[in-house]
Scaffold this motif. Structure first.
Motif, PDB file in Angstrom:
ATOM      1  N   HIS A   1      60.070  41.185  39.504  1.00 15.62           N
ATOM      2  CA  HIS A   1      60.596  41.233  38.123  1.00 15.62           C
ATOM      3  C   HIS A   1      59.449  42.234  37.242  1.00 15.62           C
ATOM      4  N   SER A   2      59.252  43.252  37.744  1.00 15.70           N
ATOM      5  CA  SER A   2      58.466  44.168  36.823  1.00 15.70           C
ATOM      6  C   SER A   2      58.381  45.623  37.525  1.00 15.70           C
ATOM      7  N   THR A   3      58.371  46.607  36.822  1.00 17.06           N
ATOM      8  CA  THR A   3      57.811  47.878  37.242  1.00 17.06           C
ATOM      9  C   THR A   3      56.515  48.382  36.905  1.00 17.06           C
ATOM     10  N   VAL A   4      55.590  48.878  37.724  1.00 18.27           N
ATOM     11  CA  VAL A   4      54.365  49.178  37.267  1.00 18.27           C
ATOM     12  C   VAL A   4      54.189  50.668  37.377  1.00 18.27           C
ATOM     13  N   THR A   5      53.796  51.216  36.202  1.00 21.42           N
ATOM     14  CA  THR A   5      53.953  52.863  35.854  1.00 21.42           C
ATOM     15  C   THR A   5      52.337  52.969  35.722  1.00 21.42           C
ATOM     16  N   THR A   6      51.771  54.019  36.451  1.00 25.30           N
ATOM     17  CA  THR A   6      50.469  54.443  36.247  1.00 25.30           C
ATOM     18  C   THR A   6      50.420  56.024  35.837  1.00 25.30           C
ATOM     19  N   ILE A   7      50.045  56.133  34.547  1.00 26.07           N
ATOM     20  CA  ILE A   7      49.644  57.582  34.227  1.00 26.07           C
ATOM     21  C   ILE A   7      48.153  57.848  34.283  1.00 26.07           C
ATOM     22  N   THR A   8      47.994  58.653  34.990  1.00 20.17           N
ATOM     23  CA  THR A   8      46.470  59.444  35.050  1.00 20.17           C
ATOM     24  C   THR A   8      46.287  60.600  34.474  1.00 20.17           C
ATOM     25  N   ILE A   9      45.516  60.586  33.162  1.00 25.08           N
ATOM     26  CA  ILE A   9      45.144  61.965  32.687  1.00 25.08           C
ATOM     27  C   ILE A   9      44.075  62.463  33.071  1.00 25.08           C
ATOM     28  N   GLU A  10      44.286  63.706  33.787  1.00 25.47           N
ATOM     29  CA  GLU A  10      43.360  64.127  34.894  1.00 25.47           C
ATOM     30  C   GLU A  10      42.466  65.346  34.377  1.00 25.47           C
ATOM     31  N   THR A  11      42.982  66.057  33.242  1.00 25.02           N
ATOM     32  CA  THR A  11      42.557  67.398  32.960  1.00 25.02           C
ATOM     33  C   THR A  11      42.373  67.462  31.512  1.00 25.02           C
ATOM     34  N   ASP A  12      41.705  68.330  30.845  1.00 23.97           N
ATOM     35  CA  ASP A  12      41.425  68.590  29.547  1.00 23.97           C
ATOM     36  C   ASP A  12      42.843  69.056  28.967  1.00 23.97           C
ATOM     37  N   GLU A  13      43.795  69.669  29.530  1.00 23.79           N
ATOM     38  CA  GLU A  13      44.943  69.835  29.064  1.00 23.79           C
ATOM     39  C   GLU A  13      45.696  68.761  29.048  1.00 23.79           C
ATOM     40  N   GLY A  14      45.655  67.793  29.962  1.00 32.06           N
ATOM     41  CA  GLY A  14      46.290  66.526  29.935  1.00 32.06           C
ATOM     42  C   GLY A  14      46.073  65.789  28.629  1.00 32.06           C
ATOM     43  N   VAL A  15      44.647  65.796  28.127  1.00 30.62           N
ATOM     44  CA  VAL A  15      44.126  65.104  27.207  1.00 30.62           C
ATOM     45  C   VAL A  15      44.917  65.820  26.171  1.00 30.62           C
ATOM     46  N   LYS A  16      44.932  66.881  25.869  1.00 30.50           N
ATOM     47  CA  LYS A  16      45.640  67.712  24.677  1.00 30.50           C
ATOM     48  C   LYS A  16      46.837  67.510  24.624  1.00 30.50           C
ATOM     49  N   GLU A  17      47.849  67.324  25.543  1.00 35.07           N
ATOM     50  CA  GLU A  17      49.259  67.238  25.675  1.00 35.07           C
ATOM     51  C   GLU A  17      49.544  65.841  25.003  1.00 35.07           C
ATOM     52  N   MET A  18      48.782  64.898  25.536  1.00 31.22           N
ATOM     53  CA  MET A  18      48.867  63.299  25.378  1.00 31.22           C
ATOM     54  C   MET A  18      48.181  62.833  24.274  1.00 31.22           C
ATOM     55  N   GLY A  19      47.260  63.526  23.835  1.00 31.90           N
ATOM     56  CA  GLY A  19      46.556  62.873  22.788  1.00 31.90           C
ATOM     57  C   GLY A  19      45.746  61.679  22.864  1.00 31.90           C
ATOM     58  N   LYS A  20      45.197  61.650  24.348  1.00 25.86           N
ATOM     59  CA  LYS A  20      44.443  60.379  24.739  1.00 25.86           C
ATOM     60  C   LYS A  20      43.522  60.663  25.687  1.00 25.86           C
ATOM     61  N   PRO A  21      42.547  60.148  25.810  1.00 23.21           N
ATOM     62  CA  PRO A  21      41.337  60.541  26.609  1.00 23.21           C
ATOM     63  C   PRO A  21      41.636  60.473  28.142  1.00 23.21           C
ATOM     64  N   LYS A  22      40.877  61.131  28.883  1.00 24.04           N
ATOM     65  CA  LYS A  22      41.095  60.979  30.444  1.00 24.04           C
ATOM     66  C   LYS A  22      41.045  59.617  31.088  1.00 24.04           C
ATOM     67  N   GLY A  23      41.974  59.305  31.818  1.00 25.08           N
ATOM     68  CA  GLY A  23      41.566  57.880  32.380  1.00 25.08           C
ATOM     69  C   GLY A  23      43.031  57.411  33.136  1.00 25.08           C
ATOM     70  N   ARG A  24      42.958  56.149  33.540  1.00 26.22           N
ATOM     71  CA  ARG A  24      44.208  55.563  33.951  1.00 26.22           C
ATOM     72  C   ARG A  24      44.914  54.633  33.002  1.00 26.22           C
ATOM     73  N   TYR A  25      46.063  54.679  32.932  1.00 25.87           N
ATOM     74  CA  TYR A  25      46.974  54.020  31.810  1.00 25.87           C
ATOM     75  C   TYR A  25      47.786  53.141  32.863  1.00 25.87           C
ATOM     76  N   VAL A  26      47.785  51.932  33.077  1.00 27.72           N
ATOM     77  CA  VAL A  26      48.792  51.319  33.815  1.00 27.72           C
ATOM     78  C   VAL A  26      49.674  50.308  32.758  1.00 27.72           C
ATOM     79  N   THR A  27      51.124  50.613  33.066  1.00 27.39           N
ATOM     80  CA  THR A  27      51.820  49.829  32.257  1.00 27.39           C
ATOM     81  C   THR A  27      52.643  48.940  32.918  1.00 27.39           C
ATOM     82  N   ILE A  28      52.599  47.488  33.036  1.00 16.49           N
ATOM     83  CA  ILE A  28      53.752  46.786  33.682  1.00 16.49           C
ATOM     84  C   ILE A  28      54.743  46.459  32.677  1.00 16.49           C
TER      85      ILE A  28
END
Lengths: 328, 328, 328, 328
Positions: free
Chosen positions: B44-71
């Motif tokens: 009954h759910s999909t779990v998506t984990t976005i991991t922002i790993e580098t400074d470039e990722g930070v800049k693109e996403m506008g969010k700090p490095k780390g794991r973001y798990v969405t159910i």
């Protein structure tokens, strides 16, 4: 056994200084040393100020030195707009007398108690109706100066909900907000059902351990939180033992009216009488607090009065003609 | 103008990393550098984990490095006991993966938001349903060891109610309680009405300024409060501009289907098109957040799921067979 | 003066048949004619059925002919999931025994009382947690047949809020909905603080004037509303006079223990004793109802139990393994 | 496709007559036949009266013959005591004009909607703040005559909570209470986010099927309940389709401003344009209602205004100087 000793024995708190004083005077028939009492009469309320002036007074009363102002207003129950307005103004006047801060002062309101338990929800309800202004000073400090004081507010919840002693939480906030004065609002335990929802006590001593509706509360006072504390309290519960005690009083008074019975009564071994009292009171041993079934309405009315009085007294620049204006 | 830039221009927050990521990929058609995405599918759910790993990722996403798990669990709306149980267990599993604390750890739950405003009341509601245990360790520490973690909880209210920045309040409490981990629960703003009440995001980065349903919030993260912060968020509002933006998307897609119109569309000055978009979106400029009329029920259901999952994940010694047992 | 007479004199209602029966038996030391009592013992509850069989029983008990089933479960206060589940199942079983309707029956739930006054809010709270199905039969009657009964529900409010006698409102609705059975849920007044929140009474006689927490209620019974009424009640208040009365009982019992004092006790003029009791009880003359300060939590728990039991008993086609499934 | 037709096609209700009228006039650029519009300007509000006078007007407007008075007061959001007082007085004046009952009349207030869903809770909230007097006439009818009217009140809940059509419940009560007038208070759906919480509509036609925030409501009008009905409504939601529609309007207006683009716009096949609009609006097809996140505060303020205005207008003998006096 004296009533005051019995109450202590049964862990019955009398949070109102005016009640503790009344019992002491009833037992001795004399003034309580080191304690002064003053009275003012208004249309719909009587204001009694108990001042504990000496260490002897502290010992007798079981409360710290300071002023305890009680507004007794049975008419609060009438739910009449004009009566509520008068009581609000009286309370505001007394807050102004006791708070002793200047116009630039920052004041932190603390609503003690549990918003999920009606008789303990007074503090949180006052907070939710209070005008909070501290954050507005970031935008237009000059415009507000002299009109509003910086008021912040918190209703932290009780130990059972937070897992943290309330004094710890308040101390942590005080260290960051650095207010000049904390005003703590709390529900109290009274020694008479009549006072529930109709007496308001204002004390410049803060709140001391063992007070309040919840059990085993830590004190909220200058020592525990690092800032002067004004306490506003309203009785919302009585210990069931108090009802039982009042009932015995009537019986014994009645016995005294018959010469024969009085002789027997005098002949009774005092320890027998104490045993009876303890047995009567034992089912209610310090733990069973009761409240009238109308408590929701009483808390609603008095929270408005207290929030209105806080608004009037804390913000020098606004009009006192209508207390509803100060309630959120 | 790219959608991501337009949103930034209009102060439209996308609190869900999974949405920010989707928009970036939609614009470039390519992987976002420095960002990894993983997916797990449950009944009954999909779990998506976005991991922002580098400074470039930070800049693109506008969010700090780390794991973001969405159910993502649209079935939450079905209000079915078994579905809610499954989602609760999934969330509990993910909290356990991200929290990285030992069995003796002390955890402080922080419910952000305003209990008087339904779409912002998620945090306080989760707190009121959560099992709090820290104070119990004063009485029987040995008995509880290994079964319960020390959990404390606070719902401090918002700046408009307290006059105090929430981060200030939390920092003050953290200094006294000294938890190993703070878990902050907050209502979020989504980029799609579909996600309201049906997506739960868990992030090991804490909460950063500009997030959340209320305006101008300060961050609640290790930097601002001095303790590692896990954030649990649920979208409860969307910006009205998002609805308008989705509407323009459909129109432009439709224009592309006709060769003539597409030619004209391509010939349009890009700055004209941007002007139109801004004009369309201007009445909602960053300020008007809307929520479905069923929001009360959605918050009630999801607060139970989150409180249940916190109970399951934080207290190792208790049975997971029924999530209702973990809800106060 | 007998306790039963005194209570009548002071307008003290004993809504629980089991309590009225106990007092009568205490006074006479004999069976009450025309009244039968049966008892069943469960792990966490005792079920007592009082059956008033004859006119003599009616006169003695001051209640109409019929069955009054009381589930006494002090363990309700433990707030333990398994205990609550057992009590819910016991109550469901008893509702099924008393309701005597077939599978196609239409049942109207009526939540009596005032949602703004905690001790009087039981009825409305049960309604808000109950599964309502009558309108679903408009869409898929065949699918639901045999699985669900047609349940409708109303919490009309009290006279002070509506200006209309509750029986008038219910009669008006009954005339249109034409249910086969009304189940009325109400908060009751008990004769002992112990029973508050822990005894549940089920009666196949409906509700009769003078019962319930509110004053001067009209009856909700077959005569007044034109449909058979099953009543479910839970004590949430006691009259303060009851506490005072219990206190005198202890004192007099104590006097009997010593030969000297027993002489005094015997020498007491009965009219003197009655005068004392009236004086003791006069401040509470029929009007002052009190409730424990924990009443909010007790109402919350018991409303879930009653709503769960209604769901289990009214809907034959659904699984009884988890009472939380039946609560909205 | 005309906007009015499109809305009909998409099941978008415009509950406010003033909005329906505005759209019709926008499309034709002419007066709507059979419909009269009058306007009055006050300091903080504009009052527009739409009178549907003929069958042609009925057909154009899709609403029955009668008067629809709308008070538009964007300043309601300012939460200023004096502004709220003025609007309350204006509403009271208009209620008096439309209600046409004598001093002895009995009036039944009906709060429609669901107290558990904030945007639908307006009706129940007004009822809970209203002064109810009908039962007082049993005690002192002579004293009250000429000062108070007989006011009773009910908030029956919605079909999903009761299982009973609301009109059935009201009709049953009307048959017993026999009021001279019913005043029904309901939350409405608006055609613009601006009007939420700021426009109040008063109509002497009652409520007709398809109106209101909940779906598929039955009408509450003289035909369905057997008593004249005055309806007071406040928009609390908009259909998400309305936001999308407004967005397309801006885009098309923009196309008209440039000669080149106007050529394109003129060249668009009308059926193409209709297809686009339907596609844009389809995700919101009649079902998705949204509300601003500040809805709790808006409902609280406006419920006080409406309850205050009802008190002022229904009770001839009391002073209008302070609207707070009329709010429970």
């Amino acid at each position: 056994m004296k009533r005051s000793e019995l109450y202590r024995h049964l862990n019955v708190n009398l949070d109102l200084a005016v009640e503790a004083h009344e019992i002491l005077r009833g037992e001795t028939g004399a003034e309580v040393p080191g304690v002064r009492m003053d009275e003012e009469i208004y249309d719909h309320s009587t204001v009694t100020t108990i001042t504990i002036e000496t260490d002897e007074g502290v010992k007798e009363m079981g409360k710290p030195k300071g002023r305890y102002v009680t507004i007794d207003a049975p008419d609060i129950r009438k739910n009449d707009y004009d009566i509520h307005h008068e009581i609000t103004q009286t309370l505001a006047k007394k807050i102004i007398e006791l708070m002793e801060v200047n116009e630039d002062a920052s004041v932190l309101l603390v609503g003690l108690g549990n918003w999920n338990a009606t008789p303990d929800a007074l503090g949180p309800q006052v907070i939710s109706k209070s005008l909070v202004t501290r954050h507005l000073f970031n935008y237009s400090p000059d415009e507000l100066k002299g009109k509003l004081r910086k008021v912040s507010a918190i209703a932290p919840g009780v130990l059972g909900l937070t897992g943290i002693e309330t004094a710890e939480i308040i101390r942590g906030i005080v260290e960051h907000v650095k207010p000049n004065l904390v005003i703590a609002i709390d529900a109290l335990a009274a020694g008479s059902l009549d006072r529930i929802g109709t007496s308001i006590q204002l004390a410049d001593t803060g709140i001391h351990p063992g007070s309040g509706v919840g059990n085993n509360r830590t004190g909220i006072n200058e020592e525990s939180i690092g800032c002067k504390v004004l306490a506003i309290g309203l009785p919302t519960v009585v210990n069931a033992a108090v009802i039982a005690g009042n009932c015995l009083d009537v019986l014994l008074d009645e016995l005294k009216t018959s010469p024969t019975l009085y002789k027997i009564y005098k002949g009774l071994n005092p320890s027998f009488m104490q045993g009876v009292m303890e047995k009567v009171l034992s089912p209610y041993n310090g733990n069973l607090m009761v409240t009238p079934k109308e408590i929701d309405g009483l808390i609603e009315s008095t929270a408005k009065i207290i929030a209105g009085a806080l608004g009037m007294s804390l913000h020098p620049g606004i009009d006192h003609s209508d207390y509803a204006r100060y309630i959120q």
